[in-house]
Design an enzyme around this catalytic site. Sequence first.
Site, PDB file in Angstrom:
ATOM      1  N   ASP A 281      -3.663   4.095   8.996  1.00 37.93           N
ATOM      2  CA  ASP A 281      -4.965   3.656   8.478  1.00 37.93           C
ATOM      3  C   ASP A 281      -5.621   2.699   9.466  1.00 37.93           C
ATOM      4  O   ASP A 281      -5.085   1.626   9.749  1.00 37.93           O
ATOM      5  CB  ASP A 281      -4.796   2.930   7.143  1.00 37.93           C
ATOM      6  CG  ASP A 281      -6.154   2.562   6.578  1.00 37.93           C
ATOM      7  OD1 ASP A 281      -6.814   3.469   6.025  1.00 37.93           O
ATOM      8  OD2 ASP A 281      -6.589   1.397   6.726  1.00 37.93           O
TER       9      ASP A 281
ATOM     10  N   TYR B 138     -11.747  -2.987  12.794  1.00 36.56           N
ATOM     11  CA  TYR B 138     -10.525  -3.688  13.214  1.00 36.56           C
ATOM     12  C   TYR B 138     -10.497  -3.924  14.728  1.00 36.56           C
ATOM     13  O   TYR B 138      -9.672  -4.695  15.217  1.00 36.56           O
ATOM     14  CB  TYR B 138      -9.253  -2.918  12.787  1.00 36.56           C
ATOM     15  CG  TYR B 138      -9.177  -2.612  11.305  1.00 36.56           C
ATOM     16  CD1 TYR B 138      -9.979  -3.301  10.390  1.00 36.56           C
ATOM     17  CD2 TYR B 138      -8.319  -1.640  10.808  1.00 36.56           C
ATOM     18  CE1 TYR B 138      -9.923  -3.015   9.032  1.00 36.56           C
ATOM     19  CE2 TYR B 138      -8.257  -1.355   9.457  1.00 36.56           C
ATOM     20  CZ  TYR B 138      -9.065  -2.033   8.578  1.00 36.56           C
ATOM     21  OH  TYR B 138      -9.005  -1.750   7.232  1.00 36.56           O
TER      22      TYR B 138
ATOM     23  N   LYS C 250     -12.809   4.367   9.444  1.00 38.18           N
ATOM     24  CA  LYS C 250     -13.863   4.032   8.466  1.00 38.18           C
ATOM     25  C   LYS C 250     -15.128   3.632   9.203  1.00 38.18           C
ATOM     26  O   LYS C 250     -15.048   2.961  10.248  1.00 38.18           O
ATOM     27  CB  LYS C 250     -13.422   2.855   7.576  1.00 38.18           C
ATOM     28  CG  LYS C 250     -12.007   3.000   7.030  1.00 38.18           C
ATOM     29  CD  LYS C 250     -11.600   1.839   6.141  1.00 38.18           C
ATOM     30  CE  LYS C 250     -10.116   1.916   5.840  1.00 38.18           C
ATOM     31  NZ  LYS C 250      -9.267   1.254   6.862  1.00 38.18           N
TER      32      LYS C 250
ATOM     33  N   HIS D  62     -16.541   2.357   4.699  1.00 35.55           N
ATOM     34  CA  HIS D  62     -15.691   1.160   4.528  1.00 35.55           C
ATOM     35  C   HIS D  62     -16.053   0.350   3.279  1.00 35.55           C
ATOM     36  O   HIS D  62     -15.161  -0.042   2.513  1.00 35.55           O
ATOM     37  CB  HIS D  62     -15.807   0.291   5.788  1.00 35.55           C
ATOM     38  CG  HIS D  62     -14.598  -0.540   6.061  1.00 35.55           C
ATOM     39  ND1 HIS D  62     -14.109  -0.749   7.321  1.00 35.55           N
ATOM     40  CD2 HIS D  62     -13.766  -1.225   5.233  1.00 35.55           C
ATOM     41  CE1 HIS D  62     -13.028  -1.521   7.269  1.00 35.55           C
ATOM     42  NE2 HIS D  62     -12.808  -1.823   6.008  1.00 35.55           N
TER      43      HIS D  62
ATOM     44  N   SER E  19     -14.316   3.778   0.439  1.00 38.58           N
ATOM     45  CA  SER E  19     -13.418   2.645   0.300  1.00 38.58           C
ATOM     46  C   SER E  19     -14.187   1.546  -0.423  1.00 38.58           C
ATOM     47  O   SER E  19     -15.372   1.335  -0.135  1.00 38.58           O
ATOM     48  CB  SER E  19     -12.970   2.187   1.693  1.00 38.58           C
ATOM     49  OG  SER E  19     -12.253   0.986   1.604  1.00 38.58           O
TER      50      SER E  19
ATOM     51  N   TRP F 187      -5.248  -0.780  -0.420  1.00 34.71           N
ATOM     52  CA  TRP F 187      -5.214  -1.719   0.711  1.00 34.71           C
ATOM     53  C   TRP F 187      -4.699  -3.066   0.204  1.00 34.71           C
ATOM     54  O   TRP F 187      -4.763  -3.342  -0.990  1.00 34.71           O
ATOM     55  CB  TRP F 187      -6.526  -1.807   1.458  1.00 34.71           C
ATOM     56  CG  TRP F 187      -7.775  -2.400   0.864  1.00 34.71           C
ATOM     57  CD1 TRP F 187      -8.847  -1.701   0.334  1.00 34.71           C
ATOM     58  CD2 TRP F 187      -8.157  -3.798   0.805  1.00 34.71           C
ATOM     59  NE1 TRP F 187      -9.839  -2.579  -0.056  1.00 34.71           N
ATOM     60  CE2 TRP F 187      -9.452  -3.862   0.224  1.00 34.71           C
ATOM     61  CE3 TRP F 187      -7.539  -4.985   1.184  1.00 34.71           C
ATOM     62  CZ2 TRP F 187     -10.129  -5.079   0.005  1.00 34.71           C
ATOM     63  CZ3 TRP F 187      -8.210  -6.195   0.965  1.00 34.71           C
ATOM     64  CH2 TRP F 187      -9.485  -6.229   0.392  1.00 34.71           C
TER      65      TRP F 187
ATOM     66  N   SER G 261       2.709  -4.056   8.801  1.00 38.56           N
ATOM     67  CA  SER G 261       3.636  -5.048   9.334  1.00 38.56           C
ATOM     68  C   SER G 261       3.753  -4.830  10.834  1.00 38.56           C
ATOM     69  O   SER G 261       3.754  -3.691  11.295  1.00 38.56           O
ATOM     70  CB  SER G 261       5.025  -4.940   8.705  1.00 38.56           C
ATOM     71  OG  SER G 261       5.886  -5.864   9.366  1.00 38.56           O
TER      72      SER G 261
ATOM     73  N   ASN H 100       9.601  -1.337   4.137  1.00 42.34           N
ATOM     74  CA  ASN H 100       8.485  -0.876   3.305  1.00 42.34           C
ATOM     75  C   ASN H 100       8.523   0.634   3.053  1.00 42.34           C
ATOM     76  O   ASN H 100       7.878   1.123   2.127  1.00 42.34           O
ATOM     77  CB  ASN H 100       7.153  -1.277   3.943  1.00 42.34           C
ATOM     78  CG  ASN H 100       6.963  -2.788   3.978  1.00 42.34           C
ATOM     79  OD1 ASN H 100       7.675  -3.528   3.285  1.00 42.34           O
ATOM     80  ND2 ASN H 100       6.017  -3.266   4.772  1.00 42.34           N
TER      81      ASN H 100
END
Length: 277
Positions: A41, A46, A71, A104, A142, A190, A234, A243
């Site tokens: 993702d 970002y 996004k 987004h 989103s 998220w 992470s 996870n």
Amino acid sequence: MPILSNHIQFPSIGYGTYNMPDRETALAVKNALLAGYRLIDGAAFYGNEKGVGEGIRESGIPREEILVTSKVWNRDRGYEKTLSAFQKTLSDLGLDYLDLYLIHWPANTKKYGASAIHENQETWRALEELYEKGLIRAIGVSNFLPHHIEEIGETAKILPMVDQLEIHPGWLQKEAVDYCQSHGILVEAWAPLGRMTMVGDETLISISRAHGKTPAQVSLRWEIQHGILPIPKSSHVERMKQNLSVFDFELSEEEMKALDNLPPMGGRCFDIDEMDL
Ligand SMILES: NC(=O)c1ccc[n+]([C@@H]2O[C@H](COP(=O)([O-])OP(=O)(O)OC[C@H]3O[C@@H](n4cnc5c(N)ncnc54)[C@H](OP(=O)(O)O)[C@@H]3O)[C@@H](O)[C@H]2O)c1
């Protein structure tokens, strides 16, 4: 494993890439893929899509075995700007198609007044066009609440296949989840770990102890049992693996209810219609 309304199969869990500098992202994405993640993702916002692309290539895993999400960011809403933003994302990633492209955040009427709905509809029209051209395998939204989805539905040819929402124990967003699931829209979570800010909660701790699992694992398991696809982030390989290790235990109905009923806590718990984005 979840299947989208257009029959594409997704894994039960994905890997998030927010808040990682570009230079660290390539290694993290490579490690995540080698640990077993197959859904990555990302987002233009970002600022690390070059790193995501590098990590994919450095992993040596064939492109077609990986599902890549991006996004369109808020300043690129609208038909023309979304088409350009998509091209920049593809070029930064070094890819020739995306598996999933999301809006987004919805434009909301608090900030954009009456034009918000048109703005969201025009952004969606660009996603539909890219999907029809075969440049994206699935399209979605989103942070869209049911009313935002209904509004784009007034002019849409295709309904969203995914809605990615903030979800973690202490923030289920039940109304939006129920709406999506009853309309065949896959919900992704998220901040599925609530950014680890609700780990001191007694209920979460006692359920974790009962299963010999960590609060992070219990949070992810709770989402998966709700039919929601979490995308934890992470930078640490051990945590990436931890996870993924959430398929060898099951939460009871009582434990699920106890986590459903936690008061709002953890993550951001945003009121989407009140945001200034
Ligand atoms: N659509 C949207 O508007 C939106 C908004 C925010 C995020 N996202 C997406 O959702 C993804 C996940 O959300 P998020 O990154 O905000 O939060 P998150 O996944 O809930 O939490 C990430 C934090 O938890 C820590 N962590 C991860 N696994 C852990 C474990 N097993 N034990 C202890 N700590 C652990 C990480 O630290 P370390 O890295 O140090 O391990 C990091 O600080 C993002 O990366 C992004 O892809 C989407």
